[in-house]
Design a protein around this motif. Structure first.
Motif, PDB file in Angstrom:
ATOM      1  N   ALA A 155       0.863  -1.285   0.064  1.00 43.60           N
ATOM      2  CA  ALA A 155       0.037  -0.220   0.078  1.00 43.60           C
ATOM      3  C   ALA A 155       0.889   1.385   0.128  1.00 43.60           C
ATOM      4  O   ALA A 155       2.075   1.160   0.678  1.00 43.60           O
ATOM      5  CB  ALA A 155      -0.859   0.217   1.316  1.00 43.60           C
ATOM      6  N   THR A 156       0.335   2.368  -0.520  1.00 40.97           N
ATOM      7  CA  THR A 156       1.107   3.575  -0.606  1.00 40.97           C
ATOM      8  C   THR A 156       0.275   4.600  -0.110  1.00 40.97           C
ATOM      9  O   THR A 156      -0.935   4.751  -0.410  1.00 40.97           O
ATOM     10  CB  THR A 156       1.827   3.832  -2.134  1.00 40.97           C
ATOM     11  OG1 THR A 156       0.730   4.222  -2.906  1.00 40.97           O
ATOM     12  CG2 THR A 156       2.502   2.852  -2.576  1.00 40.97           C
ATOM     13  N   PRO A 157       0.754   5.755   0.150  1.00 42.35           N
ATOM     14  CA  PRO A 157       0.199   6.846   0.368  1.00 42.35           C
ATOM     15  C   PRO A 157      -0.784   7.510  -1.012  1.00 42.35           C
ATOM     16  O   PRO A 157      -1.383   8.505  -0.636  1.00 42.35           O
ATOM     17  CB  PRO A 157       0.996   7.935   1.143  1.00 42.35           C
ATOM     18  CG  PRO A 157       2.388   7.482   0.718  1.00 42.35           C
ATOM     19  CD  PRO A 157       2.141   5.937   0.531  1.00 42.35           C
ATOM     20  N   TYR A 158      -0.039   7.016  -1.993  1.00 45.18           N
ATOM     21  CA  TYR A 158      -0.859   7.616  -3.187  1.00 45.18           C
ATOM     22  C   TYR A 158      -1.990   6.973  -3.538  1.00 45.18           C
ATOM     23  O   TYR A 158      -2.767   7.418  -4.662  1.00 45.18           O
ATOM     24  CB  TYR A 158       0.418   7.782  -4.131  1.00 45.18           C
ATOM     25  CG  TYR A 158       1.604   8.341  -3.831  1.00 45.18           C
ATOM     26  CD1 TYR A 158       1.519   9.768  -3.446  1.00 45.18           C
ATOM     27  CD2 TYR A 158       2.729   7.459  -3.605  1.00 45.18           C
ATOM     28  CE1 TYR A 158       2.986  10.602  -3.022  1.00 45.18           C
ATOM     29  CE2 TYR A 158       3.961   8.081  -3.237  1.00 45.18           C
ATOM     30  CZ  TYR A 158       3.898   9.411  -2.952  1.00 45.18           C
ATOM     31  OH  TYR A 158       5.078  10.285  -2.653  1.00 45.18           O
ATOM     32  N   GLY A 159      -2.251   5.877  -3.150  1.00 47.74           N
ATOM     33  CA  GLY A 159      -3.286   4.989  -3.429  1.00 47.74           C
ATOM     34  C   GLY A 159      -3.259   4.181  -4.565  1.00 47.74           C
ATOM     35  O   GLY A 159      -4.180   3.690  -5.206  1.00 47.74           O
ATOM     36  N   PHE A 160      -2.114   3.667  -4.896  1.00 49.86           N
ATOM     37  CA  PHE A 160      -1.763   2.804  -5.897  1.00 49.86           C
ATOM     38  C   PHE A 160      -0.866   1.673  -5.385  1.00 49.86           C
ATOM     39  O   PHE A 160      -0.034   2.098  -4.491  1.00 49.86           O
ATOM     40  CB  PHE A 160      -1.528   3.288  -7.353  1.00 49.86           C
ATOM     41  CG  PHE A 160      -0.229   4.156  -7.342  1.00 49.86           C
ATOM     42  CD1 PHE A 160       0.816   3.507  -7.323  1.00 49.86           C
ATOM     43  CD2 PHE A 160      -0.165   5.359  -7.040  1.00 49.86           C
ATOM     44  CE1 PHE A 160       2.188   4.176  -7.358  1.00 49.86           C
ATOM     45  CE2 PHE A 160       1.035   6.215  -6.767  1.00 49.86           C
ATOM     46  CZ  PHE A 160       2.093   5.482  -6.841  1.00 49.86           C
ATOM     47  N   GLY A 219      14.790   5.648  -5.379  1.00 59.53           N
ATOM     48  CA  GLY A 219      14.339   6.604  -4.360  1.00 59.53           C
ATOM     49  C   GLY A 219      15.279   6.924  -3.553  1.00 59.53           C
ATOM     50  O   GLY A 219      16.526   6.250  -3.637  1.00 59.53           O
ATOM     51  N   SER A 220      15.241   7.683  -2.609  1.00 59.44           N
ATOM     52  CA  SER A 220      16.432   8.347  -1.894  1.00 59.44           C
ATOM     53  C   SER A 220      16.353   7.337  -0.603  1.00 59.44           C
ATOM     54  O   SER A 220      15.299   6.754  -0.493  1.00 59.44           O
ATOM     55  CB  SER A 220      16.179  10.097  -1.343  1.00 59.44           C
ATOM     56  OG  SER A 220      14.937   9.950  -0.387  1.00 59.44           O
ATOM     57  N   CYS A 221      17.331   7.644   0.248  1.00 63.74           N
ATOM     58  CA  CYS A 221      17.369   7.278   1.610  1.00 63.74           C
ATOM     59  C   CYS A 221      16.940   8.079   2.790  1.00 63.74           C
ATOM     60  O   CYS A 221      17.437   7.947   3.825  1.00 63.74           O
ATOM     61  CB  CYS A 221      18.763   6.495   1.746  1.00 63.74           C
ATOM     62  SG  CYS A 221      18.999   5.122   0.900  1.00 63.74           S
ATOM     63  N   VAL A 227      10.283   4.356   0.175  1.00 62.07           N
ATOM     64  CA  VAL A 227      10.508   2.943   0.808  1.00 62.07           C
ATOM     65  C   VAL A 227      10.068   2.865   2.345  1.00 62.07           C
ATOM     66  O   VAL A 227       9.590   1.630   2.780  1.00 62.07           O
ATOM     67  CB  VAL A 227      12.390   2.726   0.835  1.00 62.07           C
ATOM     68  CG1 VAL A 227      12.958   3.472   1.635  1.00 62.07           C
ATOM     69  CG2 VAL A 227      12.481   1.250   0.831  1.00 62.07           C
ATOM     70  N   VAL A 228       9.799   3.889   3.008  1.00 66.35           N
ATOM     71  CA  VAL A 228       9.371   4.145   4.364  1.00 66.35           C
ATOM     72  C   VAL A 228       7.844   4.145   4.231  1.00 66.35           C
ATOM     73  O   VAL A 228       6.968   3.651   4.765  1.00 66.35           O
ATOM     74  CB  VAL A 228      10.191   5.158   5.313  1.00 66.35           C
ATOM     75  CG1 VAL A 228       9.472   5.244   6.238  1.00 66.35           C
ATOM     76  CG2 VAL A 228      11.550   4.781   5.325  1.00 66.35           C
ATOM     77  N   SER A 229       7.333   5.171   3.352  1.00 60.47           N
ATOM     78  CA  SER A 229       5.947   5.522   3.297  1.00 60.47           C
ATOM     79  C   SER A 229       5.186   4.404   2.792  1.00 60.47           C
ATOM     80  O   SER A 229       3.942   4.353   3.207  1.00 60.47           O
ATOM     81  CB  SER A 229       5.725   6.828   2.495  1.00 60.47           C
ATOM     82  OG  SER A 229       6.169   6.480   1.235  1.00 60.47           O
ATOM     83  N   SER A 230       5.900   3.586   2.022  1.00 66.92           N
ATOM     84  CA  SER A 230       5.099   2.330   1.644  1.00 66.92           C
ATOM     85  C   SER A 230       5.207   1.177   2.326  1.00 66.92           C
ATOM     86  O   SER A 230       4.452   0.318   2.331  1.00 66.92           O
ATOM     87  CB  SER A 230       5.412   1.991   0.077  1.00 66.92           C
ATOM     88  OG  SER A 230       6.910   1.727   0.157  1.00 66.92           O
TER      89      SER A 230
END
Length: 326
Positions: A155-160, A219-221, A227-230
């Motif tokens: 799941a992602t905060p972007y809805g996809f 992605g950045s670190c 990588v964290v938000s997902s």
């Protein structure tokens, strides 16, 4: 330019017809808006509205030749620095940062179809960059193309999720789609190992290793990164990888400043393609924009994961400056 179209009153045209007529006169016959207004016996403002409607309804597709971007001085420098086959550098414009990202994904969406051939097997990563690119692809049929999801879904905060990215790319190209029907990361290495042995999952994992072309972002670190938000990595796990030299994230896996994999406990729980399987492809298209991703982009380029790059002017300059030989 004089029009070859016989003059007709706008009263003889209606609805979609007059929108198409206006678009034809403007883009094909080269008439300006005032000439069209006189020709159709409407106001110039009405002509502007018709042209806008034509664009919104997909009647008009405007493209600049790729050479306008791949021939840029910075594109040439990027190819020389990282042994790329081609780089596509877009101008900055006057947009805000989020609009700059849309400009880059729009450019990548216009370039990608020309990089694909019938029978290709395209591996697709995930993230907002790839999702936005997929949304902006125009409907094009590439015969016998197979699109494959390179990493499991979260799941992602972007809805996809990752399967949406690969499915949308496949839909736009009328291609076969092979999705990976597992989470990107499992709670334990034991569960991950068990799933890898399941016949269906084993077949899907085997299939993605056969891709000859890839589409990805890095992605950045940072703690606000995808990588964290997902949910792929916790803050503590991210800190651990950074302490061991992580500079970027590619398909959910960490790489150092030279693009080499940083193996750790998270890898044993990951479901998806491994970094060693992402090099040596006929095409690896990296789409990257934003100063916050420059370090990660340089790492991916140094690691040989990309053969092609799409970025914008400021990011290209920052990439070259960061990678300047000592």
């Amino acid at each position: 330019m004089a029009s070859t179209v016989t003059r007709r009153s706008s009263r003889q045209l209606s609805g979609e017809d007059i929108v198409v007529e206006t678009a034809w006169l403007y883009y094909h016959d080269g008439m300006n808006q005032n000439e069209i207004a006189t020709h159709l016996q409407v106001s110039r403002a009405t002509v502007v509205n018709y042209l806008q409607e034509a664009r919104e309804r997909g009647f008009i597709h405007i493209r600049l030749a790729p050479e306008a971007f791949t021939g840029h001085r910075l594109a040439t420098e990027l190819c020389s620095r990282f042994a790329l086959k081609a780089a596509y550098v877009l101008p900055e414009g006057v947009e805000r940062s989020e609009d700059q990202a849309q400009r880059v994904t729009r450019g990548a969406a216009g370039w990608l179809p020309g990089l694909l051939e019938p029978g290709d097997r395209l591996g697709v990563a995930w993230g907002k960059t790839i999702y936005d690119l997929a949304e902006q692809l125009e409907q094009t049929t590439i015969p016998a193309l197979t699109v494959m999801q390179l990493v499991g879904s979260m799941a992602t905060p972007y809805g996809f999720s990752a399967d949406v990215c690969s499915s949308e790319v496949a839909r736009k190209f009328s291609a076969t789609c092979i999705n990976l029907h597992v989470p990107a990361v499992l709670s334990t290495a034991e569960i991950a190992q068990t799933l890898r042995q399941e016949a269906t999952i084993a077949h899907q994992l085997s299939a993605i290793r056969t891709c000859n072309k890839t589409l990805f972002a890095v992605g950045s670190c940072k703690h606000d990164s995808h990588v964290v938000s997902s949910g792929v990595a916790t803050d503590a796990e991210l800190d651990d990888y950074v302490a061991r030299g992580a500079a970027g994230v590619l398909c959910g896996r960490f790489i150092d400043a030279w693009g080499k994999p940083i193996h750790g406990p998270l890898d044993e729980r990951m479901m998806g393609i491994e970094l060693e399987e992402l090099t040596g492809k006929d095409m690896g298209l990296l789409v990257s924009v934003g100063v916050e991703r420059v370090v990660a982009a340089v790492a991916a380029l140094r690691g040989g994961y990309a053969t092609h790059l799409v970025t914008n002017l400021s990011s290209a300059q920052a990439i070259l400056e960061l990678s300047e030989p000592a």
